[in-house]
Scaffold this active site. Structure first.
Site, PDB file in Angstrom:
ATOM      1  N   LYS A   1      54.017  30.843  65.332  1.00  0.00           N
ATOM      2  CA  LYS A   1      53.567  30.102  64.153  1.00  0.00           C
ATOM      3  C   LYS A   1      52.063  30.305  64.028  1.00  0.00           C
ATOM      4  O   LYS A   1      51.315  29.984  64.961  1.00  0.00           O
ATOM      5  CB  LYS A   1      53.880  28.608  64.290  1.00  0.00           C
TER       6      LYS A   1
ATOM      7  N   GLU B   1      52.391  17.132  73.931  1.00  0.00           N
ATOM      8  CA  GLU B   1      53.435  18.130  73.633  1.00  0.00           C
ATOM      9  C   GLU B   1      54.359  18.302  74.840  1.00  0.00           C
ATOM     10  O   GLU B   1      55.552  18.585  74.686  1.00  0.00           O
ATOM     11  CB  GLU B   1      52.799  19.477  73.253  1.00  0.00           C
TER      12      GLU B   1
ATOM     13  N   LYS C   1      60.135  25.774  75.479  1.00  0.00           N
ATOM     14  CA  LYS C   1      59.727  26.271  74.156  1.00  0.00           C
ATOM     15  C   LYS C   1      60.306  27.664  73.896  1.00  0.00           C
ATOM     16  O   LYS C   1      60.781  27.955  72.793  1.00  0.00           O
ATOM     17  CB  LYS C   1      58.203  26.273  74.042  1.00  0.00           C
TER      18      LYS C   1
ATOM     19  N   GLU D   1      62.860  28.505  62.451  1.00  0.00           N
ATOM     20  CA  GLU D   1      63.104  27.083  62.211  1.00  0.00           C
ATOM     21  C   GLU D   1      64.128  26.840  61.116  1.00  0.00           C
ATOM     22  O   GLU D   1      63.903  26.055  60.191  1.00  0.00           O
ATOM     23  CB  GLU D   1      61.779  26.379  61.882  1.00  0.00           C
TER      24      GLU D   1
ATOM     25  N   ARG E   1      64.866  24.813  65.951  1.00  0.00           N
ATOM     26  CA  ARG E   1      63.432  24.756  66.253  1.00  0.00           C
ATOM     27  C   ARG E   1      62.789  23.489  65.717  1.00  0.00           C
ATOM     28  O   ARG E   1      61.755  23.037  66.210  1.00  0.00           O
ATOM     29  CB  ARG E   1      62.723  26.013  65.724  1.00  0.00           C
TER      30      ARG E   1
ATOM     31  N   ASN F   1      59.537  19.284  66.294  1.00  0.00           N
ATOM     32  CA  ASN F   1      58.744  18.417  65.424  1.00  0.00           C
ATOM     33  C   ASN F   1      58.868  16.941  65.806  1.00  0.00           C
ATOM     34  O   ASN F   1      58.369  16.075  65.079  1.00  0.00           O
ATOM     35  CB  ASN F   1      59.169  18.601  63.958  1.00  0.00           C
TER      36      ASN F   1
ATOM     37  N   HIS G   1      56.076  14.593  65.116  1.00  0.00           N
ATOM     38  CA  HIS G   1      55.131  15.269  64.220  1.00  0.00           C
ATOM     39  C   HIS G   1      55.246  14.807  62.766  1.00  0.00           C
ATOM     40  O   HIS G   1      54.317  15.008  62.000  1.00  0.00           O
ATOM     41  CB  HIS G   1      55.316  16.787  64.292  1.00  0.00           C
TER      42      HIS G   1
ATOM     43  N   HIS H   1      51.578  14.358  61.981  1.00  0.00           N
ATOM     44  CA  HIS H   1      50.846  15.225  61.044  1.00  0.00           C
ATOM     45  C   HIS H   1      50.260  14.420  59.900  1.00  0.00           C
ATOM     46  O   HIS H   1      49.157  14.672  59.426  1.00  0.00           O
ATOM     47  CB  HIS H   1      51.789  16.276  60.454  1.00  0.00           C
TER      48      HIS H   1
ATOM     49  N   HIS I   1      42.962  13.233  67.520  1.00  0.00           N
ATOM     50  CA  HIS I   1      43.260  14.596  67.940  1.00  0.00           C
ATOM     51  C   HIS I   1      44.777  14.780  67.791  1.00  0.00           C
ATOM     52  O   HIS I   1      45.533  13.810  67.792  1.00  0.00           O
ATOM     53  CB  HIS I   1      42.810  14.842  69.382  1.00  0.00           C
TER      54      HIS I   1
HETATM   55  N1  GLY Z   1      54.961  23.380  67.498  1.00  0.00           N
HETATM   56  C1  GLY Z   1      56.241  23.446  66.896  1.00  0.00           C
HETATM   57  C2  GLY Z   1      56.815  24.833  66.839  1.00  0.00           C
HETATM   58  O1  GLY Z   1      56.209  25.764  67.330  1.00  0.00           O
HETATM   59  O2  GLY Z   1      57.861  25.013  66.269  1.00  0.00           O
END
Ligand code: GLY
Length: 393
Positions: free
Chosen positions: A174, A216, A258, A268, A272, A276, A279, A283, A295
């Site tokens: 990404k 994360e 991951k 995604e 995937r 999130n 998030h 976000h 942050h």
């Molecule tokens: N940080 C979420 C992703 O890479 O899909």
């Protein structure tokens, strides 16, 4: 030098690539890149003694070709590791150049991309040259986006130097920059040729930045791996020091989670999206409330705490599991409550602009237990509002 580390593979057919993880391996960067370019059974891979490594004895298709390297970094990382990275590249025979941007999220914008393009034109960078993203998430996303778009795509590799970048943003392709309408709204999926994570660089990482990577990390454990979650609880003190051996294991375990998710669903289309977790609200907090200076990991931590509360209210997880998640976040110095009231209306409006909206419905990832999660798209505004408001007071 003996390579005392491990390799995790991101399996994407001919775009597969290795993630090298180990303390002190920055000096092997040039060699690792050379190996990828030569598509050879390289010495570095042969030295790896980890039987778990999927790619240890496999040859990989050559995705990188000979040429020059341009290290894209920021002013802080440049001082610490710029010279060491370039020495390694030059020792392996590359002609290396460097471009440095200001440190911080503000560099993820179009004017900075254009400045980097200018420098690449000045250097007459060709599609056979390689961009080396040396730094944290900002540098990785920016340099990856430049690599994806300059001359319709030049090779690039990720050399993450923050925990957030090692466990998350450097893996999975990404790339992108921010727009006033939202974070990461302009970008592309574009996989690197390799990732090299030198966990010794974590020793210089400010505590607040370490916390962002740990958010994360908790996310990965909650959505996929209960044993990893328990390991994090048991090792919290060593992680916060941070002890080198523990950090190498922590990065490796994150990368395995991951890499497996990205390998199964690169773009995604569904799975995937579990990455999130935390998030959707996180976000939005970052976008709508820049003055609070959250942050990324701090905003995601608040988002995970809120998602946990929604899941409890829906009877999807028990109160004790949600509290266990919040306790681990707090043990890592991350917030699970807001210091001031949150503007729920503004946040709800912004949430509808997010990439996580499908057919007009905001998509949430909610835990079903520690180690598993599910997608939920039928949350009412009232439920989301209540979760946001529960973060204060
Ligand atoms: N940080 C979420 C992703 O890479 O899909």
């Amino acid at each position: 030098m003996n390579f005392d580390g491990t390799v995790v593979g991101v399996e994407l057919g001919e775009r597969s690539y290795p993630i090298y993880i180990g303390a002190g391996i920055l000096e092997r960067l040039g060699e690792a890149l050379q190996c990828r370019m030569q598509n050879a059974e390289c010495r570095m891979q042969k030295e790896i003694q980890n039987p778990k490594s999927k790619i240890q004895n496999e040859s990989h298709p050559s995705t990188l070709t000979t040429g020059r390297t341009v290290v894209v970094t920021d002013e802080n990382v440049e001082k610490l590791y710029g010279e060491r990275a370039e020495e390694s590249l030059r020792a392996a025979g590359f002609e290396s150049h460097r471009v440095s941007v200001a440190a911080g999220e503000a560099s993820k914008r179009m004017e900075v991309v254009e400045r980097v393009y200018e420098r690449l034109f000045d250097l007459a960078v060709a599609r056979s040259d390689t961009i080396v993203a040396l730094g944290g998430g900002v540098v990785g996303d920016l340099a990856g986006f430049v690599a994806a778009t300059f001359k319709r795509g030049v090779h690039y590799v990720q050399v993450p130097t923050t925990l957030l970048a090692m466990v998350d943003s450097s893996i999975g392709g990404k790339t992108g920059i921010n727009h006033p309408q939202g974070k990461n709204m302009i970008g592309a999926f574009y996989q690197p040729g390799l990732v090299l994570a030198d966990t010794a660089t974590l020793a210089t990482l400010p505590r607040r930045e370490l916390g962002c990577g740990l958010a994360e990390t908790v996310k990965h454990a909650v959505i996929r791996d209960a044993a990893f979650f328990a390991w994090l609880e048991a090792n919290a003190a060593a992680i916060l020091r941070p002890e080198a051996g523990v950090m190498t294991e922590l990065v490796e375990r994150n990368c395995r989670i991951k890499a497996a998710v990205v390998s199964a669903d690169e773009r995604e289309s569904k799975l995937r999206g579990i990455l999130n977790f935390g998030h959707t609200i996180g976000h939005t907090l970052e976008t709508v409330l820049p003055e609070r200076d959250y942050h990324h990991g701090e905003a995601v931590s608040l988002g995970m705490a809120a998602a946990g509360r929604i899941a409890v209210r829906r009877g999807m997880i028990g109160e004790s599991d949600a509290e266990r998640i919040a306790r681990l976040l707090r043990a890592f110095g991350l917030p699970t409550a807001a210091r001031e009231p949150l503007p729920a209306d503004k946040l709800l409006t912004a949430m509808k602009q997010d990439k996580k909206v499908r057919a007009g419905r905001v998509q949430f990832v909610l835990p079903t237990r520690i180690g598993d999660c599910t997608f939920v798209e039928d949350l009412s505004e009232g439920e989301i509002r209540a979760a946001i408001e529960s973060l204060y007071g």
